[in-house]
Design a protein around this motif. Structure first.
Motif, PDB file in Angstrom:
ATOM      1  N   ASP A 130      96.505  23.098 132.445  1.00  0.00           N
ATOM      2  CA  ASP A 130      97.841  23.041 133.036  1.00  0.00           C
ATOM      3  C   ASP A 130      98.341  21.607 132.935  1.00  0.00           C
ATOM      4  O   ASP A 130      97.817  20.714 133.596  1.00  0.00           O
ATOM      5  N   VAL A 131      99.323  21.361 132.070  1.00  0.00           N
ATOM      6  CA  VAL A 131      99.843  20.009 131.848  1.00  0.00           C
ATOM      7  C   VAL A 131     101.245  19.847 132.433  1.00  0.00           C
ATOM      8  O   VAL A 131     102.018  19.004 131.979  1.00  0.00           O
ATOM      9  N   GLY A 148     112.914  35.301 126.915  1.00  0.00           N
ATOM     10  CA  GLY A 148     113.050  33.886 126.595  1.00  0.00           C
ATOM     11  C   GLY A 148     112.448  32.961 127.644  1.00  0.00           C
ATOM     12  O   GLY A 148     112.813  31.796 127.728  1.00  0.00           O
ATOM     13  N   ARG A 149     111.506  33.455 128.430  1.00  0.00           N
ATOM     14  CA  ARG A 149     110.891  32.626 129.466  1.00  0.00           C
ATOM     15  C   ARG A 149     109.577  32.005 129.012  1.00  0.00           C
ATOM     16  O   ARG A 149     108.910  31.326 129.782  1.00  0.00           O
ATOM     17  N   VAL A 150     109.205  32.228 127.756  1.00  0.00           N
ATOM     18  CA  VAL A 150     108.022  31.589 127.166  1.00  0.00           C
ATOM     19  C   VAL A 150     108.507  30.829 125.939  1.00  0.00           C
ATOM     20  O   VAL A 150     109.079  31.414 125.026  1.00  0.00           O
ATOM     21  N   LYS A 151     108.263  29.497 125.930  1.00  0.00           N
ATOM     22  CA  LYS A 151     108.780  28.664 124.850  1.00  0.00           C
ATOM     23  C   LYS A 151     107.700  27.767 124.289  1.00  0.00           C
ATOM     24  O   LYS A 151     106.781  27.355 124.993  1.00  0.00           O
ATOM     25  N   ARG A 189     105.750  26.233 134.440  1.00  0.00           N
ATOM     26  CA  ARG A 189     104.450  25.671 134.096  1.00  0.00           C
ATOM     27  C   ARG A 189     104.396  25.325 132.623  1.00  0.00           C
ATOM     28  O   ARG A 189     105.043  25.975 131.802  1.00  0.00           O
ATOM     29  N   GLU A 190     103.622  24.307 132.306  1.00  0.00           N
ATOM     30  CA  GLU A 190     103.345  23.941 130.923  1.00  0.00           C
ATOM     31  C   GLU A 190     101.848  24.137 130.719  1.00  0.00           C
ATOM     32  O   GLU A 190     101.037  23.537 131.408  1.00  0.00           O
ATOM     33  N   ILE A 191     101.514  24.985 129.765  1.00  0.00           N
ATOM     34  CA  ILE A 191     100.123  25.363 129.544  1.00  0.00           C
ATOM     35  C   ILE A 191      99.707  24.967 128.136  1.00  0.00           C
ATOM     36  O   ILE A 191     100.359  25.339 127.161  1.00  0.00           O
ATOM     37  N   TYR A 245     102.756  25.570 125.746  1.00  0.00           N
ATOM     38  CA  TYR A 245     103.765  26.586 126.025  1.00  0.00           C
ATOM     39  C   TYR A 245     104.404  26.327 127.381  1.00  0.00           C
ATOM     40  O   TYR A 245     103.717  25.998 128.348  1.00  0.00           O
ATOM     41  N   HIS A 246     105.717  26.470 127.442  1.00  0.00           N
ATOM     42  CA  HIS A 246     106.477  26.346 128.689  1.00  0.00           C
ATOM     43  C   HIS A 246     106.732  27.767 129.197  1.00  0.00           C
ATOM     44  O   HIS A 246     107.400  28.545 128.526  1.00  0.00           O
TER      45      HIS A 246
END
Length: 139
Positions: A85-86, A32-35, A62-64, A53-54
């Protein structure tokens, strides 16, 4: 590659070098570490261009944003062209500040600090240094 080909999120995160191995990317998805939009992603989730993706990796967040699909792992200089990378600046600065704090360690075997060194350390730590300073000076 054709637009109709599907790309899994675990393979994409591995290809753009967010994770060192594809297994680590898969485990991160399962944990659950990719959202995406607050929802946990399965490793088999299909990546779409424009998706944000968070990704949580240890204490790093990171937010990608996906700008293009990458099917095979490439070197880091080329991989940067396939995502943006946002991550908000506040989060990035908070993460970096954790690693740039002064280290208060003495070399092993250096002995006890001199009176001047101890005063300098106490000034650095503040007046009420508390138990941290006490454990710092233990031999």
């Amino acid at each position: 590659m054709a637009d109709k080909e599907k790309l899994r999120i675990d393979k994409y995160l591995w290809a753009i070098r967010v994770f060192k191995t594809r297994t680590l990317a898969t485990e991160a998805c399962k944990a659950g570490r990719v959202k995406l939009e607050g929802n946990n992603m399965k490793p088999s989730h299909e990546v779409k261009i424009g998706g944000v993706y968070h990704v949580s990796k240890g204490i790093e967040r990171r937010e990608i944003k996906v700008t293009d699909l990458l099917f095979n792992r490439v070197d880091a200089k080329k991989a940067v062209n396939y995502y943006e990378d946002v991550t908000p600046v506040e989060k990035t600065q908070a993460y970096q500040s954790m690693f740039h704090s002064p280290l208060l360690r003495r070399d092993r075997g250096a002995g006890r600090p001199t009176k001047k060194e101890r005063r300098d350390i106490e000034d650095l730590m503040g007046e009420d240094s508390g138990p941290i300073a006490d454990s710092f000076f233990d031999d």
